[in-house]
Design a protein around this motif. Structure first.
Motif, PDB file in Angstrom:
ATOM      1  N   GLU A 368      44.594  30.879  44.818  1.00  0.00           N
ATOM      2  CA  GLU A 368      45.490  29.916  44.161  1.00  0.00           C
ATOM      3  C   GLU A 368      46.217  29.059  45.185  1.00  0.00           C
ATOM      4  O   GLU A 368      46.403  27.859  44.988  1.00  0.00           O
ATOM      5  CB  GLU A 368      46.485  30.664  43.278  1.00  0.00           C
ATOM      6  N   GLU A 369      46.632  29.670  46.286  1.00  0.00           N
ATOM      7  CA  GLU A 369      47.312  28.931  47.358  1.00  0.00           C
ATOM      8  C   GLU A 369      46.428  27.806  47.898  1.00  0.00           C
ATOM      9  O   GLU A 369      46.911  26.713  48.211  1.00  0.00           O
ATOM     10  CB  GLU A 369      47.682  29.890  48.490  1.00  0.00           C
ATOM     11  N   LEU A 370      45.126  28.082  47.984  1.00  0.00           N
ATOM     12  CA  LEU A 370      44.187  27.100  48.518  1.00  0.00           C
ATOM     13  C   LEU A 370      43.696  26.113  47.457  1.00  0.00           C
ATOM     14  O   LEU A 370      42.904  25.217  47.756  1.00  0.00           O
ATOM     15  CB  LEU A 370      42.985  27.813  49.139  1.00  0.00           C
ATOM     16  N   GLY A 371      44.151  26.281  46.226  1.00  0.00           N
ATOM     17  CA  GLY A 371      43.725  25.393  45.152  1.00  0.00           C
ATOM     18  C   GLY A 371      42.347  25.721  44.618  1.00  0.00           C
ATOM     19  O   GLY A 371      41.741  24.907  43.911  1.00  0.00           O
ATOM     20  N   LEU A 372      41.849  26.922  44.923  1.00  0.00           N
ATOM     21  CA  LEU A 372      40.516  27.334  44.462  1.00  0.00           C
ATOM     22  C   LEU A 372      40.659  28.132  43.162  1.00  0.00           C
ATOM     23  O   LEU A 372      40.286  29.296  43.064  1.00  0.00           O
ATOM     24  CB  LEU A 372      39.825  28.162  45.546  1.00  0.00           C
ATOM     25  N   ILE A 373      41.221  27.483  42.156  1.00  0.00           N
ATOM     26  CA  ILE A 373      41.540  28.158  40.896  1.00  0.00           C
ATOM     27  C   ILE A 373      40.275  28.692  40.219  1.00  0.00           C
ATOM     28  O   ILE A 373      40.248  29.822  39.720  1.00  0.00           O
ATOM     29  CB  ILE A 373      42.287  27.200  39.942  1.00  0.00           C
ATOM     30  N   ASP A 374      39.210  27.883  40.224  1.00  0.00           N
ATOM     31  CA  ASP A 374      37.968  28.313  39.562  1.00  0.00           C
ATOM     32  C   ASP A 374      37.377  29.550  40.214  1.00  0.00           C
ATOM     33  O   ASP A 374      36.674  30.330  39.559  1.00  0.00           O
ATOM     34  CB  ASP A 374      36.939  27.185  39.587  1.00  0.00           C
ATOM     35  N   ALA A 375      37.640  29.736  41.510  1.00  0.00           N
ATOM     36  CA  ALA A 375      37.074  30.880  42.217  1.00  0.00           C
ATOM     37  C   ALA A 375      37.617  32.194  41.677  1.00  0.00           C
ATOM     38  O   ALA A 375      36.956  33.236  41.781  1.00  0.00           O
ATOM     39  CB  ALA A 375      37.356  30.772  43.711  1.00  0.00           C
ATOM     40  N   ASN A 376      38.820  32.163  41.092  1.00  0.00           N
ATOM     41  CA  ASN A 376      39.385  33.392  40.538  1.00  0.00           C
ATOM     42  C   ASN A 376      38.538  33.951  39.403  1.00  0.00           C
ATOM     43  O   ASN A 376      38.460  35.165  39.197  1.00  0.00           O
ATOM     44  CB  ASN A 376      40.811  33.138  40.045  1.00  0.00           C
ATOM     45  N   GLU A 377      37.905  33.064  38.649  1.00  0.00           N
ATOM     46  CA  GLU A 377      37.013  33.505  37.580  1.00  0.00           C
ATOM     47  C   GLU A 377      35.864  34.332  38.148  1.00  0.00           C
ATOM     48  O   GLU A 377      35.488  35.371  37.597  1.00  0.00           O
ATOM     49  CB  GLU A 377      36.473  32.288  36.826  1.00  0.00           C
ATOM     50  N   TYR A 378      35.314  33.873  39.272  1.00  0.00           N
ATOM     51  CA  TYR A 378      34.208  34.592  39.905  1.00  0.00           C
ATOM     52  C   TYR A 378      34.694  35.880  40.562  1.00  0.00           C
ATOM     53  O   TYR A 378      33.951  36.870  40.634  1.00  0.00           O
ATOM     54  CB  TYR A 378      33.520  33.687  40.921  1.00  0.00           C
ATOM     55  N   LEU A 379      35.939  35.887  41.042  1.00  0.00           N
ATOM     56  CA  LEU A 379      36.503  37.098  41.612  1.00  0.00           C
ATOM     57  C   LEU A 379      36.605  38.190  40.548  1.00  0.00           C
ATOM     58  O   LEU A 379      36.237  39.352  40.785  1.00  0.00           O
ATOM     59  CB  LEU A 379      37.881  36.808  42.201  1.00  0.00           C
ATOM     60  N   GLU A 380      37.069  37.823  39.360  1.00  0.00           N
ATOM     61  CA  GLU A 380      37.187  38.799  38.281  1.00  0.00           C
ATOM     62  C   GLU A 380      35.815  39.288  37.816  1.00  0.00           C
ATOM     63  O   GLU A 380      35.638  40.471  37.507  1.00  0.00           O
ATOM     64  CB  GLU A 380      37.958  38.181  37.110  1.00  0.00           C
ATOM     65  N   LYS A 381      34.844  38.388  37.771  1.00  0.00           N
ATOM     66  CA  LYS A 381      33.481  38.795  37.404  1.00  0.00           C
ATOM     67  C   LYS A 381      32.913  39.766  38.434  1.00  0.00           C
ATOM     68  O   LYS A 381      32.242  40.746  38.085  1.00  0.00           O
ATOM     69  CB  LYS A 381      32.584  37.572  37.278  1.00  0.00           C
ATOM     70  N   ALA A 382      33.178  39.504  39.717  1.00  0.00           N
ATOM     71  CA  ALA A 382      32.662  40.373  40.777  1.00  0.00           C
ATOM     72  C   ALA A 382      33.258  41.765  40.672  1.00  0.00           C
ATOM     73  O   ALA A 382      32.580  42.773  40.922  1.00  0.00           O
ATOM     74  CB  ALA A 382      32.974  39.766  42.140  1.00  0.00           C
ATOM     75  N   LYS A 383      34.528  41.855  40.290  1.00  0.00           N
ATOM     76  CA  LYS A 383      35.169  43.164  40.149  1.00  0.00           C
ATOM     77  C   LYS A 383      34.505  43.992  39.054  1.00  0.00           C
ATOM     78  O   LYS A 383      34.464  45.219  39.125  1.00  0.00           O
ATOM     79  CB  LYS A 383      36.658  42.977  39.848  1.00  0.00           C
ATOM     80  N   LYS A 384      33.963  43.313  38.035  1.00  0.00           N
ATOM     81  CA  LYS A 384      33.275  44.031  36.963  1.00  0.00           C
ATOM     82  C   LYS A 384      31.864  44.438  37.374  1.00  0.00           C
ATOM     83  O   LYS A 384      31.366  45.486  36.977  1.00  0.00           O
ATOM     84  CB  LYS A 384      33.224  43.143  35.714  1.00  0.00           C
ATOM     85  N   VAL A 385      31.229  43.600  38.176  1.00  0.00           N
ATOM     86  CA  VAL A 385      29.861  43.895  38.618  1.00  0.00           C
ATOM     87  C   VAL A 385      29.857  45.003  39.667  1.00  0.00           C
ATOM     88  O   VAL A 385      28.961  45.853  39.690  1.00  0.00           O
ATOM     89  CB  VAL A 385      29.196  42.627  39.193  1.00  0.00           C
ATOM     90  N   TYR A 386      30.872  45.003  40.545  1.00  0.00           N
ATOM     91  CA  TYR A 386      30.941  45.985  41.623  1.00  0.00           C
ATOM     92  C   TYR A 386      32.215  46.822  41.492  1.00  0.00           C
ATOM     93  O   TYR A 386      32.995  46.937  42.430  1.00  0.00           O
ATOM     94  CB  TYR A 386      30.928  45.283  42.986  1.00  0.00           C
ATOM     95  N   PRO A 387      32.471  47.444  40.347  1.00  0.00           N
ATOM     96  CA  PRO A 387      33.763  48.120  40.147  1.00  0.00           C
ATOM     97  C   PRO A 387      33.969  49.314  41.070  1.00  0.00           C
ATOM     98  O   PRO A 387      35.055  49.521  41.588  1.00  0.00           O
ATOM     99  CB  PRO A 387      33.710  48.551  38.678  1.00  0.00           C
TER     100      PRO A 387
END
Length: 397
Positions: A368-387
């Motif tokens: 969020e600090e870097l303005g990469l808001i859309d990347a957070n969506e992929y971060l949450e998806k990755a947490k589900k794929v590699y829990p």
């Protein structure tokens, strides 16, 4: 002492062998021309001509230090003409010299340890320094002919095909074969190992350790005095982060690494890059803003790996053997990569980036600090794929 010799059996080419393939031999006996990119003040391109021997008349373009590392070091070839022919063969066949030489080194190592034999190699007897065999293996890799079809996959995948304990002789990072020795220079090693591309020194590794930056130069540029001290771990994560952002900027701006301060304290600094960018575009940008753009690029690369590969902290360790087997000869004899010190470097490296030190992943706050808001969506998806991995990162085995 950063030259892999015979597939990392050592990080030092014996002096009598090194003298046969030295810069002086290349320059005085084989070099016929130099060239550079348009308007570049650093003519790093070389043209060589083989005058005699079985490859007489062969011209080789763009042979560079990697040619010596790859064929003279990893494969123990001791004839400059043979090294140049191997380089030119790769040029003509469209092969990367680093990866090709690495997987051939793996194969020779396996052959010498009787893990594989002529029945696996299409009848070829693999030996260190045998240029004829090396040329034939390059051809086989390019055409995926016989044994070459396995080698074309790189050493990690090739070892998964062969099995029989052959993975012991595969030195790679994130599946990418290593290019050079990393046991002696700790900052260089960190930059190579954590690279998003895996096993490359052109994303954050320090050239400062081999250039022997003075403490004063180091403090002025990086805020730490250790840039020129190869054996020291302290202060290196700060410099790796710095160069990761600088390399991202140079790539984006279309500028050569050799014109920047990666190789010389007199090179172009980020502050000067900001001035050039402002003058060229009419858009005023500060040094801090430009470095923030480099940080943003680096985090996008990191998130690509997180989402598509699930790379974690355990993927940011060097091959285990390089933490267990020290350099055997030369001025850095006895050096290896100590795991406790490596862990300290990783902790500092992740903290400086604002990443989670257990998983190595960027945090929601950093994105969020870097303005990469859309990347957070992929971060949450990755947490589900590699829990499981996300919660319980493990050290290398």
């Amino acid at each position: 002492s950063a030259l892999s010799y015979k597939n990392y059996h050592d990080d030092f080419i014996p002096q009598e062998s090194l003298e046969k393939i030295s810069h002086e031999v290349f320059h005085n006996l084989y070099e016929v021309d130099r060239y550079s990119c348009t308007a570049c003040p650093t003519p790093c391109g070389h043209t060589y001509l083989i005058h005699d021997g079985p490859y007489a008349g062969t011209r080789c373009l763009k042979a560079e230090a990697n040619s010596v590392w790859d064929f003279g070091g990893k494969l123990a070839v001791e004839d400059v003409g043979d090294i140049l022919k191997a380089q030119e063969t790769c040029n003509q066949l469209g092969l990367d010299i680093d990866n090709s030489s690495a997987v051939i080194a793996w194969a020779i190592d396996c052959f010498q340890h009787e893990i594989i034999g002529p029945q696996d190699t299409d009848g070829l007897n693999l030996r260190w320094g045998d240029s004829e065999i090396i040329m034939e293996l390059l051809r086989k890799i390019a055409y995926r002919d016989g044994f070459g079809n396995i080698l074309a996959e790189g050493s990690r995948r090739a070892s998964e095909v062969i099995k029989r304990g052959s993975g012991k002789f595969s030195f790679h990072m994130k599946g990418q074969d290593l290019i050079e020795g990393i046991r002696s220079m700790k900052g260089w090693a960190l930059g190579v190992v954590v690279s998003a591309r895996g096993g490359t020194h052109t994303r954050g590794a320090l050239a400062t350790e081999s250039r022997k930056y003075s403490p004063q130069e180091s403090q002025k540029l990086f805020g730490t005095e250790t840039a020129g001290e190869a054996r020291i771990y302290d202060g290196k994560p700060q410099i790796v982060c710095y160069f990761e952002y600088v390399h991202a900027l140079l790539d984006s701006l279309g500028l050569c690494f050799f014109t920047g301060n990666w190789t010389s304290p007199q090179g172009i600094t980020p502050g000067e890059l900001a001035k050039f960018y402002s003058l060229a575009t009419g858009i005023n940008v500060s040094e801090d803003e430009l470095m923030k753009a480099g940080e943003r690029i680096h985090n996008v690369e990191k998130m690509f790996n997180v989402y598509h590969a699930g790379f974690m902290r355990n993927d940011d360790y060097p091959p285990q053997r390089l933490m267990e087997e020290p350099i055997k000869s030369g001025p850095m004899k006895g050096e290896l990569l100590d795991q406790k010190n490596w862990d300290k470097m990783l902790d500092t490296y992740y903290r400086l980036h604002g990443w989670d030190k257990d998983s190595s992943w960027p945090t929601k706050e950093k994105l969020e600090e870097l303005g990469l808001i859309d990347a957070n969506e992929y971060l949450e998806k990755a947490k589900k794929v590699y829990p499981y991995k996300a919660r319980f990162p493990h050290l290398p085995t």
